[in-house]
Write a protein that holds these residues in place. Structure first.
Motif, PDB file in Angstrom:
ATOM      1  N   HIS A 147     -28.517  18.256 179.579  1.00 58.66           N
ATOM      2  CA  HIS A 147     -29.459  17.776 178.774  1.00 58.66           C
ATOM      3  C   HIS A 147     -29.485  16.284 178.477  1.00 58.66           C
ATOM      4  CE1 HIS A 147     -29.615  22.041 177.035  1.00 58.66           C
ATOM      5  NE2 HIS A 147     -28.457  21.937 177.649  1.00 58.66           N
ATOM      6  N   PHE A 148     -30.610  15.888 178.258  1.00 52.92           N
ATOM      7  CA  PHE A 148     -30.792  14.471 177.765  1.00 52.92           C
ATOM      8  C   PHE A 148     -31.367  14.305 176.293  1.00 52.92           C
ATOM      9  CE2 PHE A 148     -29.816  12.938 182.039  1.00 52.92           C
ATOM     10  CZ  PHE A 148     -30.206  14.001 182.891  1.00 52.92           C
ATOM     11  N   PHE A 149     -30.771  13.273 175.474  1.00 51.72           N
ATOM     12  CA  PHE A 149     -31.203  12.967 174.110  1.00 51.72           C
ATOM     13  C   PHE A 149     -31.426  11.706 173.760  1.00 51.72           C
ATOM     14  CE2 PHE A 149     -29.039  17.173 174.373  1.00 51.72           C
ATOM     15  CZ  PHE A 149     -29.884  17.966 173.684  1.00 51.72           C
ATOM     16  N   ALA A 150     -32.454  11.080 173.451  1.00 54.69           N
ATOM     17  CA  ALA A 150     -32.508   9.659 172.747  1.00 54.69           C
ATOM     18  C   ALA A 150     -32.870   9.755 171.374  1.00 54.69           C
ATOM     19  CB  ALA A 150     -33.676   9.262 173.559  1.00 54.69           C
ATOM     20  N   GLY A 151     -31.997   8.800 170.697  1.00 54.69           N
ATOM     21  CA  GLY A 151     -31.995   8.681 169.180  1.00 54.69           C
ATOM     22  C   GLY A 151     -30.537   7.790 168.906  1.00 54.69           C
ATOM     23  N   ASN A 152     -30.700   7.770 167.561  1.00 56.27           N
ATOM     24  CA  ASN A 152     -29.315   6.970 166.924  1.00 56.27           C
ATOM     25  C   ASN A 152     -28.397   8.048 166.379  1.00 56.27           C
ATOM     26  OD1 ASN A 152     -29.970   7.687 163.986  1.00 56.27           O
ATOM     27  ND2 ASN A 152     -31.643   6.064 163.968  1.00 56.27           N
ATOM     28  N   TRP A 153     -27.110   7.466 166.337  1.00 55.41           N
ATOM     29  CA  TRP A 153     -25.910   8.482 165.847  1.00 55.41           C
ATOM     30  C   TRP A 153     -26.354   9.011 164.496  1.00 55.41           C
ATOM     31  CZ3 TRP A 153     -22.424   4.201 167.580  1.00 55.41           C
ATOM     32  CH2 TRP A 153     -22.140   4.148 169.183  1.00 55.41           C
ATOM     33  N   CYS A 154     -27.122   8.340 163.604  1.00 57.58           N
ATOM     34  CA  CYS A 154     -27.353   9.066 162.351  1.00 57.58           C
ATOM     35  C   CYS A 154     -28.191  10.438 162.543  1.00 57.58           C
ATOM     36  CB  CYS A 154     -28.245   8.178 161.204  1.00 57.58           C
ATOM     37  SG  CYS A 154     -27.377   6.403 161.175  1.00 57.58           S
ATOM     38  N   GLU A 155     -29.021  10.427 163.355  1.00 54.67           N
ATOM     39  CA  GLU A 155     -30.002  11.422 163.334  1.00 54.67           C
ATOM     40  C   GLU A 155     -29.704  12.554 164.576  1.00 54.67           C
ATOM     41  OE1 GLU A 155     -32.085  12.086 161.034  1.00 54.67           O
ATOM     42  OE2 GLU A 155     -31.344  10.413 159.776  1.00 54.67           O
ATOM     43  N   ILE A 156     -29.233  11.775 165.570  1.00 50.65           N
ATOM     44  CA  ILE A 156     -29.143  12.759 166.979  1.00 50.65           C
ATOM     45  C   ILE A 156     -28.892  14.237 166.795  1.00 50.65           C
ATOM     46  CG2 ILE A 156     -27.041  12.087 167.827  1.00 50.65           C
ATOM     47  CD1 ILE A 156     -30.231  12.355 169.852  1.00 50.65           C
ATOM     48  N   HIS A 157     -27.507  14.664 165.712  1.00 52.18           N
ATOM     49  CA  HIS A 157     -27.410  15.782 165.950  1.00 52.18           C
ATOM     50  C   HIS A 157     -28.340  16.855 165.370  1.00 52.18           C
ATOM     51  CE1 HIS A 157     -27.349  14.472 161.538  1.00 52.18           C
ATOM     52  NE2 HIS A 157     -27.436  15.726 161.232  1.00 52.18           N
ATOM     53  N   LYS A 158     -29.384  16.152 164.880  1.00 51.78           N
ATOM     54  CA  LYS A 158     -30.260  17.092 164.511  1.00 51.78           C
ATOM     55  C   LYS A 158     -31.360  17.530 165.937  1.00 51.78           C
ATOM     56  CE  LYS A 158     -31.058  14.999 160.107  1.00 51.78           C
ATOM     57  NZ  LYS A 158     -31.857  14.237 159.221  1.00 51.78           N
ATOM     58  N   LEU A 159     -31.205  17.001 166.739  1.00 49.63           N
ATOM     59  CA  LEU A 159     -31.872  17.317 168.109  1.00 49.63           C
ATOM     60  C   LEU A 159     -30.962  18.173 169.003  1.00 49.63           C
ATOM     61  CD1 LEU A 159     -33.308  13.759 169.248  1.00 49.63           C
ATOM     62  CD2 LEU A 159     -34.610  15.781 167.800  1.00 49.63           C
ATOM     63  N   LEU A 160     -29.729  18.167 168.851  1.00 51.48           N
ATOM     64  CA  LEU A 160     -28.822  19.004 169.363  1.00 51.48           C
ATOM     65  C   LEU A 160     -28.913  20.410 169.401  1.00 51.48           C
ATOM     66  CD1 LEU A 160     -25.789  16.557 169.387  1.00 51.48           C
ATOM     67  CD2 LEU A 160     -27.557  16.678 170.924  1.00 51.48           C
ATOM     68  N   PRO A 161     -29.243  21.258 170.174  1.00 53.28           N
ATOM     69  CA  PRO A 161     -29.703  22.638 169.979  1.00 53.28           C
ATOM     70  C   PRO A 161     -28.265  23.439 169.526  1.00 53.28           C
ATOM     71  CG  PRO A 161     -29.696  22.187 172.202  1.00 53.28           C
ATOM     72  CD  PRO A 161     -29.580  20.823 171.694  1.00 53.28           C
ATOM     73  N   TYR A 162     -27.048  23.203 170.060  1.00 54.15           N
ATOM     74  CA  TYR A 162     -26.056  23.669 169.588  1.00 54.15           C
ATOM     75  C   TYR A 162     -25.630  23.484 168.354  1.00 54.15           C
ATOM     76  CZ  TYR A 162     -23.614  19.577 170.605  1.00 54.15           C
ATOM     77  OH  TYR A 162     -23.139  18.257 170.942  1.00 54.15           O
ATOM     78  N   VAL A 163     -25.993  22.237 167.674  1.00 49.81           N
ATOM     79  CA  VAL A 163     -25.720  21.913 166.350  1.00 49.81           C
ATOM     80  C   VAL A 163     -26.577  22.710 165.421  1.00 49.81           C
ATOM     81  CG1 VAL A 163     -25.738  20.191 164.645  1.00 49.81           C
ATOM     82  CG2 VAL A 163     -24.698  19.849 166.905  1.00 49.81           C
TER      83      VAL A 163
END
Length: 143
Positions: A66-82
């Motif tokens: 998987h590839f994800f772009a974003g800052n550390w404050c918000e990236i966890h909201k994009l991660l499917p396992y989270v």
């Protein structure tokens, strides 16, 4: 699952993939870094992996990438396992379960001391509490 933060060229994640990791998440602040550096490097170094866009794929070895772009404050909201785990409550404690990231890899990711609290919070949200580990490599001095 392995999570490489500030992946850039993605070499630690590529190595983990070649060594048989089941799932790897590459993250960088800029989508351009993923498109111009990370994905071409994965394409060149991981057999049977060819992808033009930022979406989930599996290579022949069975590794899910998987590839994800974003800052550390918000990236966890994009991660499917989270997202999936945050919806589930631990029945015995009534608390939201933490994410299940076994290994977090970072190399040359912190360029500002002001980013450290955000990085720390992200690691806490993503790492497996019982056995997860984070590896960080950094320079002692920046010029």
């Amino acid at each position: 699952m392995i999570f490489q933060l500030g992946c850039g060229h993605g070499l630690p994640g590529i190595f983990a993939c070649l060594e048989g990791a089941a799932t790897i998440h590459f993250q960088d602040f800029n989508v351009e870094v993923l498109q111009c550096l990370t994905i071409p490097n994965v394409n060149s170094n991981v057999p049977s992996f060819q992808r033009p866009a930022l979406q989930v794929t599996k290579c022949d070895a069975g590794t899910e990438i998987h590839f994800f772009a974003g800052n550390w404050c918000e990236i966890h909201k994009l991660l499917p396992y989270v997202q999936n785990i945050e919806k589930d409550l631990n029945v015995s404690t009534g608390k939201v379960l933490d994410a299940q990231c076994d290994i977090i890899l970072m190399a040359e990711t912190v360029y500002s001391i002001f980013a450290l609290p955000h990085l720390y919070e992200l690691i806490k949200k993503c790492i497996t509490p019982s056995h997860g580990v984070a590896y960080m490599a950094a320079k002692k001095h920046y010029f």
